[in-house]
Design an enzyme around this catalytic site. Structure first.
Site, PDB file in Angstrom:
ATOM      1  N   GLY A  11       1.578  -2.239   3.778  1.00 33.17           N
ATOM      2  CA  GLY A  11       1.539  -3.429   2.947  1.00 33.17           C
ATOM      3  C   GLY A  11       0.766  -3.334   1.667  1.00 33.17           C
ATOM      4  O   GLY A  11       0.545  -4.349   1.029  1.00 33.17           O
ATOM      5  N   THR A  12       0.361  -2.143   1.264  1.00 37.14           N
ATOM      6  CA  THR A  12      -0.436  -2.063   0.045  1.00 37.14           C
ATOM      7  C   THR A  12      -0.332  -0.677  -0.578  1.00 37.14           C
ATOM      8  O   THR A  12      -0.216   0.316   0.122  1.00 37.14           O
ATOM      9  CB  THR A  12      -1.928  -2.349   0.342  1.00 37.14           C
ATOM     10  OG1 THR A  12      -2.082  -3.703   0.723  1.00 37.14           O
ATOM     11  CG2 THR A  12      -2.799  -2.108  -0.872  1.00 37.14           C
TER      12      THR A  12
END
Length: 213
Positions: A11-12
């Site tokens: 997610g990043t």
């Protein structure tokens, strides 16, 4: 893969570059919950002192809490000691804080970077407080492998902050194209002795236009 690693590396994408005249840090804006895109405007980069920034990968709630705590601690440091905190001091403080919760860790991986009386530096900090000073480039998160490919191909020790901003944006953009958990825009800051500057979305779009296909 442990639960902690799954939380952090999905997610990043964040990157940091130590340049000849400053520091550049960048992130994308997508927050995910499994396969669901929970937010397209997640804040993952924070100004924690006059010439210092922190990027976050992992749990949004943990990241927001730590950003508030670290900013307060940086202010207290300056009040108590009557001098601005160094990046190393704030990285050490953050490392100690995370290590004190190692049995119930904050699900985050952090980059803390900036300029101080000791010069320019970036530290990467893991969920249980391990801190490493990064001498040139660093990337974290699910898109880090793609980002590293771009950074290592184009980074030189003599790169200036303006050129490094373009490289950081290129690295994040490349990660966004390959990593489904990264996307929805780019935040980037440059930190020099003269200023802490965060680029507007319009300025980032102008940079992207130079190499977007």
């Amino acid at each position: 893969m442990s639960m902690i690693e799954e939380k952090i590396y999905k997610g990043t994408t964040t990157v940091g570059l130590v340049c000849k005249d400053g520091v550049v840090m960048a992130t994308e804006k997508r927050a995910t919950m499994g396969n669901f895109i929970a937010s397209k405007a997640a804040k993952k980069i924070y100004q924690i002192a006059d010439r210092m920034a922190m990027t976050t990968a992992g749990s949004v709630g943990d990241a927001q809490f730590l950003a508030r705590i670290i900013k307060i601690e940086a202010n207290l440091y300056e009040i108590r000691r009557e001098r601005k905190p160094t990046v190393r001091a704030i990285a050490t403080l953050t490392s100690n804080l995370l290590n004190s919760y190692r049995y119930f860790p904050y699900l985050v991986q952090l980059l803390i970077g900036g300029i101080d009386s000791e010069g320019k530096s970036i530290y990467s900090i893991d969920p249980i407080g391990g801190a490493i000073e990064e001498k040139d480039i660093v990337a974290t998160g699910s898109g880090s492998l793609t980002a590293y490919g771009v950074l290592e191909d184009r980074f030189t020790p003599e790169i200036g902050v303006d050129e490094a901003v373009e490289l950081a944006v290129r690295a994040i953009y490349s990660a966004m194209k390959r990593d489904s958990a990264s996307g929805d825009g780019i935040d980037v800051v440059k930190i020099t002795e003269d200023e802490f500057y965060q680029y507007s979305p319009e300025e980032v779009e102008q940079i992207l236009a130079k190499f977007r296909k």
